[in-house]
Design a protein around this motif. Sequence first.
Motif, mmCIF file in Angstrom:
data_model
loop_
_atom_site.group_PDB
_atom_site.id
_atom_site.type_symbol
_atom_site.label_atom_id
_atom_site.label_comp_id
_atom_site.label_asym_id
_atom_site.label_seq_id
_atom_site.Cartn_x
_atom_site.Cartn_y
_atom_site.Cartn_z
ATOM 1 N N TYR A 138 -9.720 -1.701 11.080
ATOM 2 C CA TYR A 138 -8.459 -1.941 10.976
ATOM 3 C C TYR A 138 -7.824 -1.374 9.623
ATOM 4 O O TYR A 138 -6.601 -1.747 9.404
ATOM 5 N N SER A 139 -8.718 -0.984 8.723
ATOM 6 C CA SER A 139 -8.276 -0.812 7.275
ATOM 7 C C SER A 139 -7.112 0.143 7.090
ATOM 8 O O SER A 139 -6.765 0.037 5.825
ATOM 9 N N GLU A 140 -6.818 1.105 7.933
ATOM 10 C CA GLU A 140 -5.974 1.893 7.520
ATOM 11 C C GLU A 140 -4.624 1.882 8.623
ATOM 12 O O GLU A 140 -3.804 2.657 9.006
ATOM 13 N N LYS A 141 -4.898 0.793 9.665
ATOM 14 C CA LYS A 141 -3.732 0.827 10.625
ATOM 15 C C LYS A 141 -2.188 0.684 10.093
ATOM 16 O O LYS A 141 -1.299 0.993 10.716
ATOM 17 N N CYS A 142 -2.048 -0.166 8.939
ATOM 18 C CA CYS A 142 -0.760 -0.189 8.327
ATOM 19 C C CYS A 142 -0.534 0.729 7.138
ATOM 20 O O CYS A 142 0.552 0.375 6.335
ATOM 21 N N ARG A 143 -1.236 1.858 7.129
ATOM 22 C CA ARG A 143 -0.972 2.819 5.691
ATOM 23 C C ARG A 143 0.215 3.024 5.610
ATOM 24 O O ARG A 143 1.044 3.530 6.699
ATOM 25 N N GLY A 144 0.936 3.148 4.635
ATOM 26 C CA GLY A 144 2.353 3.587 4.281
ATOM 27 C C GLY A 144 3.410 2.352 4.801
ATOM 28 O O GLY A 144 4.703 2.629 4.703
ATOM 29 N N LYS A 145 3.094 1.204 5.342
ATOM 30 C CA LYS A 145 4.023 0.219 5.952
ATOM 31 C C LYS A 145 3.982 -0.746 4.900
ATOM 32 O O LYS A 145 3.139 -1.074 4.150
ATOM 33 N N LYS A 146 5.284 -1.632 4.932
ATOM 34 C CA LYS A 146 5.436 -2.483 3.892
ATOM 35 C C LYS A 146 5.744 -3.844 4.517
ATOM 36 O O LYS A 146 6.785 -3.815 5.462
ATOM 37 N N LEU A 147 5.189 -4.837 3.846
ATOM 38 C CA LEU A 147 5.572 -6.381 4.300
ATOM 39 C C LEU A 147 6.311 -6.934 3.161
ATOM 40 O O LEU A 147 5.885 -6.849 2.043
ATOM 41 N N ALA A 148 7.534 -7.386 3.589
ATOM 42 C CA ALA A 148 8.220 -8.336 2.296
ATOM 43 C C ALA A 148 8.103 -9.739 2.762
ATOM 44 O O ALA A 148 8.140 -10.474 3.945
#
Length: 308
Positions: free
Chosen positions: A32-42
Amino acid sequence: MRSLIDILELSVDEIEELISTANDIIANPAKYSEKCRGKKLATLFFEPSTRTRLSFEAAMYELGGNVLGFSEAQSSSASKGESVADTVKVVSCYADIIAMRHPKEGAPLVASLNATVPVINAGDGGHFHPTQTLADLLTIQREKGGFNNLTVGFCGDLKFGRTVHSLINALSRYKGLKVVLISPEELKLPSYVKSEVLKPAGIEYVQTTSLEDVMPELDILYMTRVQRERFFNEEDYLRLKDSYILTPDKLINAKPDLSIMHPLPRVNEISVEIDRDPRACYFKQVLNGKYIRMALILKLLKEAGSID
Ligand code: CP
């Protein structure tokens, strides 16, 4: 755009799917370590938090994504009078998903109606705290193997404790639930939770002021803090704050496989000696909170079409 404001927006099947994903993340974190690469959580926290904010942030980092946000209203333009609606319209320009905590009930719902990215309710006043409930459910599943035929005691501030309201809602959908409500008169579970959740679902419940009397029948004891920040009157808080203090002697008649839970932070209501008891689950809840929030971020970003 799918958000999560109330735990009941998730079906029983979806909760099962989130728990299954969280268990897979625990077993195979590298997957799962790359699943949200480039995404941002606020993380927009208008009210203090340690666990919820930091676990959301740790969750996003462990998924390969990034985090931005604020941890108090004073450091945002809310202090200049900006509305929640405008705040999330702005933040939607910078982030792919938002986790919001707010002292006003309904603020995350308003946010979800105005944002163009998913909004997760990270706690709104004395109302709901659905991701704490997901952490609690993952913990119960891992400790008890499922949710059917459990006797669950909720002890302490059942009036203002939003985690209690959300967990009762979630557990009401499983078979054989028995609820034991342990609180001082002034901090009883709100009537609407009894009339809108427990009674329609035909759930057996009892109300008592004595923890000792009911201890032997409990499978789960869910302790809560008396919520000082929700009291209008400091004198009332001081009178009620130490109504229940769990100490080792109170566990003499408890089941050997009792699970002692607490959403934390604790003040005095569980003595630190209990931390060494193998039945203490509250620090497991903290860790489980990170994994289930990872699963939730993945689900909402997938449904939004932000990730594959
Ligand atoms: N359980 C919980 O919501 O803790 P925090 O207030 O520290 O986030």
